[in-house]
Design a protein around this motif. Structure first.
Motif, PDB file in Angstrom:
ATOM      1  N   VAL A 222       0.839  -1.202   0.000  1.00 24.40           N
ATOM      2  CA  VAL A 222       0.000   0.000   0.000  1.00 24.40           C
ATOM      3  C   VAL A 222       0.877   1.256   0.000  1.00 24.40           C
ATOM      4  O   VAL A 222       0.611   2.225  -0.716  1.00 24.40           O
ATOM      5  CB  VAL A 222      -0.952   0.004   1.215  1.00 24.40           C
ATOM      6  CG1 VAL A 222      -1.696   1.325   1.316  1.00 24.40           C
ATOM      7  CG2 VAL A 222      -1.939  -1.151   1.131  1.00 24.40           C
TER       8      VAL A 222
ATOM      9  N   THR B 232       0.962   4.151  -2.800  1.00 25.16           N
ATOM     10  CA  THR B 232       0.731   5.559  -2.480  1.00 25.16           C
ATOM     11  C   THR B 232       1.891   6.412  -2.996  1.00 25.16           C
ATOM     12  O   THR B 232       1.679   7.490  -3.558  1.00 25.16           O
ATOM     13  CB  THR B 232       0.550   5.740  -0.965  1.00 25.16           C
ATOM     14  OG1 THR B 232      -0.445   4.825  -0.522  1.00 25.16           O
ATOM     15  CG2 THR B 232       0.099   7.143  -0.624  1.00 25.16           C
TER      16      THR B 232
ATOM     17  N   GLU C  89      -7.553  -1.398  -5.496  1.00 30.03           N
ATOM     18  CA  GLU C  89      -7.430   0.029  -5.209  1.00 30.03           C
ATOM     19  C   GLU C  89      -8.277   0.442  -4.002  1.00 30.03           C
ATOM     20  O   GLU C  89      -7.869   1.291  -3.210  1.00 30.03           O
ATOM     21  CB  GLU C  89      -7.810   0.848  -6.447  1.00 30.03           C
ATOM     22  CG  GLU C  89      -6.799   0.749  -7.586  1.00 30.03           C
ATOM     23  CD  GLU C  89      -6.807  -0.584  -8.333  1.00 30.03           C
ATOM     24  OE1 GLU C  89      -7.775  -1.361  -8.169  1.00 30.03           O
ATOM     25  OE2 GLU C  89      -5.846  -0.850  -9.076  1.00 30.03           O
TER      26      GLU C  89
ATOM     27  N   ALA D  47      -7.146   0.966   3.598  1.00 31.92           N
ATOM     28  CA  ALA D  47      -6.055   0.616   4.502  1.00 31.92           C
ATOM     29  C   ALA D  47      -5.180   1.836   4.780  1.00 31.92           C
ATOM     30  O   ALA D  47      -4.824   2.123   5.926  1.00 31.92           O
ATOM     31  CB  ALA D  47      -5.210  -0.512   3.904  1.00 31.92           C
ATOM     32  N   TRP D  48      -4.851   2.548   3.748  1.00 31.63           N
ATOM     33  CA  TRP D  48      -3.943   3.706   3.900  1.00 31.63           C
ATOM     34  C   TRP D  48      -4.614   4.857   4.634  1.00 31.63           C
ATOM     35  O   TRP D  48      -4.084   5.407   5.600  1.00 31.63           O
ATOM     36  CB  TRP D  48      -3.454   4.185   2.529  1.00 31.63           C
ATOM     37  CG  TRP D  48      -2.836   5.538   2.579  1.00 31.63           C
ATOM     38  CD1 TRP D  48      -3.473   6.745   2.484  1.00 31.63           C
ATOM     39  CD2 TRP D  48      -1.448   5.853   2.802  1.00 31.63           C
ATOM     40  NE1 TRP D  48      -2.581   7.783   2.615  1.00 31.63           N
ATOM     41  CE2 TRP D  48      -1.335   7.270   2.814  1.00 31.63           C
ATOM     42  CE3 TRP D  48      -0.305   5.082   2.984  1.00 31.63           C
ATOM     43  CZ2 TRP D  48      -0.120   7.920   2.997  1.00 31.63           C
ATOM     44  CZ3 TRP D  48       0.906   5.739   3.169  1.00 31.63           C
ATOM     45  CH2 TRP D  48       0.992   7.134   3.175  1.00 31.63           C
TER      46      TRP D  48
ATOM     47  N   MET E 190      -6.550  -0.882  -0.853  1.00 35.30           N
ATOM     48  CA  MET E 190      -5.359  -0.082  -0.558  1.00 35.30           C
ATOM     49  C   MET E 190      -5.752   1.286   0.004  1.00 35.30           C
ATOM     50  O   MET E 190      -5.131   1.785   0.944  1.00 35.30           O
ATOM     51  CB  MET E 190      -4.505   0.079  -1.807  1.00 35.30           C
ATOM     52  CG  MET E 190      -3.748  -1.195  -2.170  1.00 35.30           C
ATOM     53  SD  MET E 190      -2.546  -0.880  -3.484  1.00 35.30           S
ATOM     54  CE  MET E 190      -1.491  -2.335  -3.312  1.00 35.30           C
TER      55      MET E 190
END
Lengths: 391, 374
Positions: free
Chosen positions: A290, A294, B310, B316-317, B313
């Motif tokens: 992740v 990012t 996506e 989670a982020w 992610m």
């Protein structure tokens, strides 16, 4: 919002992949090269020449200088594909010296250097940092004293690649010691090959490579090698051509590491259990995936801003600090996942993935320091980006 | 590639900022934390007049027919201004369920009324097991003639106390994903609600179904196919929450930077100290990342592209990033930031609530682990 690349850029991506498979003189799946390392630099130079023949090395240059004026997003594609394969296609000559000469060079300098930069004929070494001038670069003390048609240069430059097949150094030197520190610096080009008074030492790094320490003892540099105005070198050095400077190579490189680690986890056990079945490892590796994703998007944003003539300011520093720190965490996790095997040097027959992760982890600390430490980057984000007052 | 907002989105954002700064100041947010309903019908009507309730509803049902990514732009601002009330549960949870699974008749029945602000909706999914998977749905719907009878307990149902209808996920078969959806009037006989007191002072309820009878026309989509819709709603919900968190994070960063410029200690603004500068730089990094990881998922959802990776992610982020941003915001504000009077605490309480909604970080990291091949 639209997160996809143009079709022509995706086609270009395939073209690069095919080219690399055919032309790369080493096996990128097996071997990581350090272009600043002596033994690897020859291979890298050979390949760069091939890229030069394709016109890809200077794709970002304006057409009048033989470039392709490639769009920022196309450069991103190129840099991603190279970095994913561990190929360092970034070249100080192409990225820094060339653009600086285009902006500040004399016609003679342009004629002398630009074609050779475009063909990767000259290996450049960067002469910025000194033993006593790191983050506070403008405090640099290497002196250049005028003497007839020459400057006489004395001092030392560190953390460069002078030891690794370098021909020339582009350097910042102090020409006016009494001026305020940013205003007494000049930008000069110095030939290293066969130069009297130049001593090059190799500094062994904690990873499998060296960095150069060059001492200049009354070295004569012709004044015609001064780029831009005398005492304006700080500003000359800060000049940037509009290259994509998103740092997208970091997440691209990390993507490959992630893939390698996932494969490793699917094939290896720890305490009798497949690593891929260990919930802690699943969680930690997914978390890094992740973070890499990012980083990738932050990088795309920097390049995209450039494509829109917006100036990435804090955005570029954010990708640098976050990207380098993420890469460091990823390699560190990789070693942990490999357990006792993670500590093995690349030359051990027991080393998983040829010891690439171990060596890359050691090297990744350099990323958080080189070209503006994480602390300097955070200062930039805070002061220039968020407009917090200087201390 | 276009990572910015298009003209319409930029306008929506500006309009939302103007509207919310006037209509939803922090005084309103604080009032609504204590209010029985948690929103005011006056503001609800004004929101409807903005066209926001029908923002993504097709024109034929009285909506504006924009895309999910446009709604995300609006939700960012709602997160920034902490808009209280049932917007999210009506539009994202109830409305999008009907848009996805509803028959033509059901769409005509509910969507225009949502767009006009006439009805409030929600989704009754989670139960005392607090699971996000299909196995967590134990409330049963038993078919009897041309009606169904619902029995069981839903927990953490948002805004049920003011909703006119709930989309209820119910078990209609024995295999794990034999879930069906029903549109149930909240006032139906046999429904008992109890409000929960929550960290974010939002309105969530325990809703007990005791022999609640609904006609078979209440079935939303096909019998036993409801989980497909729920999975989509979970994705829209997760990214909608990411947008709110991203907007909230931006506001916390802005507040903190302002404070750091004004607050003086040792004879200088604390924002001139490197420690505070680095806190702010780390916050800016988290906010930047939140924005793009959210936009990427929103764009894929809008385009109808596969988005499992996506979405996982992003949630989670952003869940972690917003919590980190609030923590550094508190640290930089010092003691004043912990007081009731200060807005920091309004954000950090909401950050925690959003973090655990529609799957927390670990839930989504496990999805990511599967997707990357572990």
């Amino acid at each position: 919002m639209d997160f996809k690349f143009e079709n022509i850029d995706e086609d270009f991506r395939s073209e690069i992949k095919d080219f690399v498979e055919k032309e790369l003189p080493w096996n990128w799946r097996e071997q990581d090269l350090d272009p600043e390392d002596e033994k690897d630099s020859v291979l890298v130079r050979d390949f760069k020449r091939k890229l030069g023949d394709q016109g890809w090395l200077t794709m970002a240059w304006p057409k009048e200088y033989g470039g392709q004026a490639a769009s920022h997003m196309r450069q991103v594609v190129f840099n991603e594909e190279m970095a994913y394969r561990g190929i360092s296609a970034g070249d100080a000559g192409v990225r820094m010296v060339g653009p600086i000469l285009m902006l500040y060079g004399t016609d003679e300098q342009k004629e002398q250097f630009l074609p050779k930069i475009a063909n990767a004929e000259i290996n450049w070494s960067q002469g910025y940092s000194e033993p006593d001038s790191g983050s506070d670069l403008a405090s640099l003390q290497t002196r250049a004293v005028e003497d007839g048609d020459d400057f006489v240069v004395s001092g030392s430059k560190i953390w460069n690649s002078a030891h690794a097949d370098s021909d020339w150094m582009f350097m910042l030197v102090r020409t006016e010691p009494d001026a305020p520190k940013h205003r007494g610096i000049s930008f000069v080009l110095t030939e290293l090959e066969g130069q009297e008074g130049v001593t090059i030492e190799k500094i062994p790094m904690m990873w499998d490579a060296y960095r150069g320490l060059v001492t200049f003892d009354n070295v004569r540099v012709p004044k015609k090698n001064l780029v831009g105005e005398q005492n304006r070198g700080w500003y000359v050095g800060a000049a940037l051509l509009d290259f994509e400077r998103s740092g997208v190579d970091r997440p691209a490189r990390a993507k490959r590491v992630l893939e390698d680690l996932v494969e490793f986890c699917k094939e290896n056990k720890k305490n009798g259990r497949l690593l891929a079945d260990d919930p802690v490892i699943r969680n930690q590796l997914a978390e890094l995936a992740v973070q890499v994703e990012t980083t990738r998007l932050m990088c795309y944003n920097v390049a995209w801003m450039q494509s829109q003539d917006l100036i990435p300011n804090k955005e570029a520093s954010i990708t640098k600090v976050y990207g380098t720190e993420t890469v460091n965490r990823l390699y560190g996790l990789g070693i942990k996942i490999m357990g006792l095997y993670g500590q093995l040097d690349p030359d051990s027959k027991w080393a998983p993935l040829k010891g690439r992760i171990e060596n890359a982890w050691l090297r990744s600390f350099g990323g958080m320091v080189a070209a503006g430490t994480s602390e300097i980057q955070r200062n930039v984000i805070a002061q220039r980006g968020l407009e917090l007052p200087r201390g | 590639m276009d990572l910015g907002l298009n003209e319409a989105q930029q306008m929506l954002k500006t309009t939302a900022q103007d509207f919310l700064s006037t209509e939803c100041p922090d005084t309103y947010v604080r009032e609504m934390e204590e209010d029985e309903r948690g929103y005011t019908p006056e503001l609800w009507t004004k929101i409807a007049e903005q066209g926001w309730l029908g923002l993504i509803i097709p024109e034929q049902y009285g909506g504006v027919e924009l895309e999910f990514q446009d709604l995300v732009v609006l939700l960012e601002e709602m997160g920034r201004y902490m808009l209280p009330g049932p917007f999210f549960s009506t539009v994202v949870l109830g409305g999008m369920s009907i848009m996805d699974a509803g028959s033509e008749e059901q769409k005509q029945e509910y969507l225009p009324r949502i767009a006009e602000g006439q009805i409030i909706m929600t989704l009754a999914l989670t139960e005392p097991s607090a699971r996000w998977d299909a196995a967590g749905v134990e409330l049963t719907a038993t078919a009897t003639g041309d009606s169904y009878t619902l029995n069981g307990t839903k927990l953490f149902v948002q805004n049920a106390h003011v909703s006119d209808y709930m989309v209820v996920a119910a078990r209609t078969g024995t295999s794990e994903e034999n879930i069906s959806l029903f549109v149930v009037p909240t006032q139906s006989d046999g429904i008992n609600q109890t409000l929960l007191k929550t960290i974010a002072s939002d309105r969530q309820s325990e809703v007990v179904f005791n022999d609640v009878k609904v006609p078979s026309s209440a079935l939303l989509g096909e019998e036993n196919k409801g989980w497909e819709t729920i999975q989509k709603v979970m994705q829209w919900g997760a990214i909608g929450k990411c947008a709110e968190m991203s907007g909230g994070g931006q506001q916390v960063l802005d507040m903190t930077v302002d404070y750091a410029k004004q607050r003086t200690q040792f004879g200088r603004p604390i924002g001139s100290f490197q420690a505070i500068q680095h806190h702010c730089a780390n916050m800016a990094t988290d906010v930047e990342g939140s924005k793009f990881i959210t936009y990427q998922a929103a764009w894929r959802l809008s385009e109808g592209l596969p988005a499992d990776r996506e979405v996982a992610m992003a949630k989670a982020w952003v869940s972690d990033a917003y919590r980190r941003v609030c923590a550094l915001g508190h640290q930089s504000h010092g003691a004043i930031g912990f007081t009731k009077e200060h807005n920091m605490q309004l954000y950090s309480r909401r950050a925690k609530a959003s973090e655990i909604l529609f799957g927390d970080t670990d839930f989504h990291l496990e999805n990511v682990a599967n997707i990357i091949g572990l």
